[in-house]
Enzyme design. Structure first.
Site, PDB file in Angstrom:
ATOM      1  N   GLY A 210       0.793  -1.229   0.000  1.00  0.00           N
ATOM      2  CA  GLY A 210       0.000   0.000   0.000  1.00  0.00           C
ATOM      3  C   GLY A 210       0.823   1.275   0.000  1.00  0.00           C
ATOM      4  O   GLY A 210       0.293   2.354  -0.253  1.00  0.00           O
ATOM      5  N   GLU A 211       2.116   1.166   0.268  1.00  0.00           N
ATOM      6  CA  GLU A 211       3.008   2.339   0.207  1.00  0.00           C
ATOM      7  C   GLU A 211       3.745   2.400  -1.132  1.00  0.00           C
ATOM      8  O   GLU A 211       4.621   3.241  -1.323  1.00  0.00           O
ATOM      9  CB  GLU A 211       4.018   2.299   1.361  1.00  0.00           C
ATOM     10  N   TRP A 259      -2.932  -7.436   3.869  1.00  0.00           N
ATOM     11  CA  TRP A 259      -1.820  -8.265   4.337  1.00  0.00           C
ATOM     12  C   TRP A 259      -2.012  -8.929   5.691  1.00  0.00           C
ATOM     13  O   TRP A 259      -1.070  -9.554   6.201  1.00  0.00           O
ATOM     14  CB  TRP A 259      -0.531  -7.455   4.313  1.00  0.00           C
ATOM     15  N   ASP A 320      -3.142   7.407   6.749  1.00  0.00           N
ATOM     16  CA  ASP A 320      -2.609   6.032   6.722  1.00  0.00           C
ATOM     17  C   ASP A 320      -3.292   5.157   7.770  1.00  0.00           C
ATOM     18  O   ASP A 320      -2.671   4.304   8.390  1.00  0.00           O
ATOM     19  CB  ASP A 320      -1.073   6.058   6.939  1.00  0.00           C
ATOM     20  N   ALA A 560       8.491  -2.651  11.219  1.00  0.00           N
ATOM     21  CA  ALA A 560       8.999  -1.346  10.821  1.00  0.00           C
ATOM     22  C   ALA A 560       9.540  -0.543  11.984  1.00  0.00           C
ATOM     23  O   ALA A 560      10.183   0.481  11.777  1.00  0.00           O
ATOM     24  CB  ALA A 560       7.877  -0.555  10.151  1.00  0.00           C
TER      25      ALA A 560
END
Lengths: 587, 187
Positions: A210-211, A259, A320, A560
């Site tokens: 999605g990024e 995901w 986001d 992340a």
């Protein structure tokens, strides 16, 4: 033993009639019957979320609020997969181990699959399947770490994903790869991190990216023919129903990743799956419209992938705030009315209960202490109160909503949430739903994307970026799902990056500083803890081997956080990468 | 004889040492690439050096940089105040001058983070020389540049070639067989 034989016989019958007329099913082979009855299978953890309903609740109770103080490390196992690739310096562990009949199937960050024999009070490696993942091809475009969240069982196969986009079928006895197929395309910015969900011989795959300007999808692969049977795009094309929620061709790079492993209801043959953020993440003016089906829950027909209903949480998202979270299926009475609920704890800081028969909003409430992007949810629709269906670009609380005219802004929750992928757990005995919370705010800087600009399909496409000037903490927050009211909050010095496990009297959780602990299911008081010495970014599981209950968790900071978000938790900069399975037991 | 031998030995030893020092000081492209990789420069600037937006904020585009060698060395030594660019000198904002500031002069919360690993002054020069020679001023990244960085084992560089070029080189690139979408088409 008698139960086991009966189940196997039932499995044989089902297999011969419905699933695979030619396949010879042997003892221990996993059938649809095995998976649908996982809730009654005390000893095992057979599917990603423990059951198709996604409750992550085990009735095992040897380890309980009275005995848990005697819990100690029974054994550990050092896994591999710690090496880096692409933009990442190391792999991490986010997996949910599966356990069947005393054998564990567990994955490392690169999709390495290990079969461990847990009999005799230790983990003995029987085989390791190395998928030879293309580290740099995948690691170059993984937004959020070198991660793999686990396996699925079907027949005599173990089904897994790899970061470089493959679905792999491994022989359960030998560890040999029987076949694989390319499902996602890293050339388009697509990678796979979630565990597959296997239902009736179909492996359901969700995609990440999605990024990177992907157009998201959910795909079903037939495990008998090895062919894809349907692929549902999470973003309708222009001219399709919902297509007008995007301007022009903006949906083609609109994100909508999938995901996190979804859930399934056998009685209606329905999959429930969460959809991620729109792209570019922080430039909502690039993509006027509600941007369906981003930030939504989808209900899909298992056989065809046809969308039965959708519910969107954050239309035209500028934060986001994706809605990839698992949808937990519970049947309770709310305000005197028996309902089939779909529970989802969203990145945007709100917990939602929908009627899963039709997608109607039942209740919603914040589970974080601080929400600034909206004043709250409309009591009837569950939409943010500022939502205006006639506006193409939503401003919500315009004082903080990132935009081309407010290019620097602090938002709460921050873009990690709220609640990220780490799974919730639901205890049906006290109707309590436990949410692993990231209590956060962060700073968004908007850098508008240029329409039609030439870009590589493997480039980031986010319209800005976050920084983390404020400290981020966490909590385990409990909801009584019969009322939709918060019923407890256990605050933690660090964000919850690993997810939860519920048993009749306990809730287990881990923290990124290595703390692993059990809370009382009612009071949320901490009853036991152990310092693992490595970051916990995986959900605990429990199972039984030879009559003895164990609790297991993977330890090794994935995701992340340590690359992009650690400024908000500066003490965690000293945590080293690791890759260890911890297994706990009573004497 | 003994004296002569000793003198010869000294001279030989000295010249060997000089040779070793000289080799270490040579702005060797391969060692600069090695530092670029192991100090995790590519983690934010990407292998291309183009940086750009990501979850860590926007790293500078080293292909388009206008910094001189000395300015680049100072940024690598000291990081960038208020951004995620780490300081790679152990003595930054202390013995090592940084933009005329001592640690106390850096505003609260704006101190550049520490690096994955600190670099020696010589290593900083070497990596800056690599960026100057192989990254700065370059145009769009190419297949050859990508393979120089990643080698030829990975498919990471394939997207810089056309499918025809890949096929001609006998390179097998995976293909996804996609099934129909039951939701496609007007209702």
């Amino acid at each position: 033993m008698a139960i086991f034989v009966t189940k196997t016989l039932r499995g044989l019958l089902l297999a011969s009639v419905v699933v695979a007329p030619c396949a010879a099913f042997a003892a221990g082979d996993v059938t649809q019957d095995t998976l649908q009855n996982a809730a009654n299978d005390q000893a095992n953890w057979l599917t990603h979320h423990h059951t198709y309903s996604g409750q992550r609740f085990s009735t095992l109770d040897q380890i309980n609020r009275d005995t848990v103080k005697g819990l100690h490390v029974a054994f550990t196992y050092q896994m591999g997969g710690i090496e880096g690739g692409g933009i990442w310096t190391h792999g991490g562990l986010e997996g949910t181990p599966l356990v069947q009949d005393g054998f564990m199937y567990v994955t490392d960050g690169w999709g390495g699959l290990y079969k461990l024999d847990l009999h005799d009070g230790r983990a003995k490696l029987l085989w390791k399947m190395d998928p030879k993942t293309d580290h740099d091809w995948a690691g170059q475009i993984a937004c959020c770490g070198i991660d793999n969240r686990g396996a699925a069982l079907w027949g005599d196969l173990v089904i897994t994903h790899t970061l470089d986009g493959r679905l792999i079928a491994t022989n359960k006895e030998t560890g040999k790869v029987e076949w694989f197929r390319q499902v996602a395309d890293p050339d388009k910015g697509e990678v796979l991190t979630g565990a597959p969900l296997v239902v009736k011989g179909l492996a359901i795959t969700g995609v990440a990216g999605g990024e990177f300007g992907i157009r998201g999808w959910i795909a079903a692969t037939d495990l008998n023919t090895h062919k894809e049977v349907w692929r549902t795009h999470t973003i309708p094309a222009p001219g399709e129903p919902g297509g007008n929620s995007w301007d022009g061709n903006t949906g083609a790079t609109g994100g909508g990743s999938t995901w996190v492993t979804g859930t399934y209801e056998p009685s209606s043959n329905t999959l429930f799956w969460g959809v991620g953020n729109p792209g570019p993440d922080w430039d909502s003016e690039f993509r006027p419209g509600d941007n369906l089906y981003t930030d939504s829950t989808l209900a899909l027909d298992l056989d065809t992938g046809k969308i039965k209903w959708y519910y969107q949480h954050t239309p035209n998202d500028a934060y986001d705030y994706d809605s990839v979270s698992e949808n937990v299926l519970v049947d309770v009475t709310v305000n005197g009315k028996p309902l089939h609920l779909d529970l989802e704890a969203d990145r945007n800081g709100f917990a939602y209960a929908l009627d899963r028969d039709n997608g109607r909003f039942v209740w919603g409430a914040p589970f974080v202490k601080k929400v600034t992007w909206t004043k709250g949810l409309d009591g009837e629709t569950g939409k943010p109160v500022e939502y205006d269906p006639h506006m193409r670009v939503q401003k919500y609380n315009a004082a903080v909503t990132p935009s081309r005219s407010l290019t620097e802004s602090i938002i709460c929750p921050g873009n990690m949430g709220g609640k990220n992928w780490p799974p919730t757990a639901y205890n049906p005995t006290n109707h309590t739903w436990y949410i692993p919370v990231i209590e956060s705010c962060n700073k968004i800087t908007v850098k508008p994307e240029t329409p039609g600009a030439k870009r590589s399909l493997r480039d980031w496409f986010i319209g800005g970026g976050p920084t983390n000037p404020e400290r981020i903490t966490g909590s385990v927050t409990a909801f009584d799902v019969t009322t939709g009211k918060e019923s407890g909050k256990h605050e933690t010095p660090w964000p919850l990056l690993g997810g939860l496990l519920a048993t009749p009297s306990l809730v287990f959780y881990g923290l990124p500083d290595g703390h692993f602990a059990a809370l009382d299911a009612n009071s949320l008081n901490e009853l036991w803890h152990f310092e693992t010495g490595g970051g916990v970014s995986a959900p605990p599981v429990t199972f039984q081997v030879d009559g003895k209950q164990y609790v297991a968790v993977l330890v090794g900071m994935g995701g992340a956080w340590d690359k992009w978000f650690v400024d908000s938790t500066p003490e965690l900069k000293t945590m080293n990468p690791s890759s260890t399975l911890y297994v706990f037991a009573l004497d | 004889v003994t004296r002569l031998h000793a003198a010869a030995g000294l001279i030989l030893g000295a010249s060997l040492s000089l040779a070793i020092i000289a080799r270490a000081q040579e702005p060797h492209d391969e060692s600069g690439l090695h530092i670029f990789k192991t100090a995790n420069c590519a983690g934010c600037h990407n292998w291309t050096g183009m940086g750009g937006g990501n979850y860590g904020g926007a790293a500078a585009n080293l292909r388009a940089t206008q910094l001189t060698r000395d300015q680049m060395i100072e940024v690598v030594r000291c990081g960038r105040v208020g951004t995620g660019m780490p300081h790679f000198s152990r003595r930054a904002y202390g013995d090592d001058a940084c933009f005329g500031m001592a640690a106390a002069d850096v505003p609260q919360g704006m101190m550049p983070p520490g690096p994955l690993r600190y670099l020696q002054p010589q290593e900083i020069e070497t990596v800056v020389d690599y960026v100057t020679a192989s990254v700065k001023g370059r145009g769009a990244p190419t297949f050859a540049e990508c393979q120089a960085f990643y080698g030829s084992e990975s498919r990471v560089c394939d997207s810089y070639e056309t499918p025809a070029q890949l096929a001609a080189a006998g390179h097998v690139h995976p293909h996804v067989d996609v099934a129909p979408d039951a939701n496609a088409g007007p209702k």
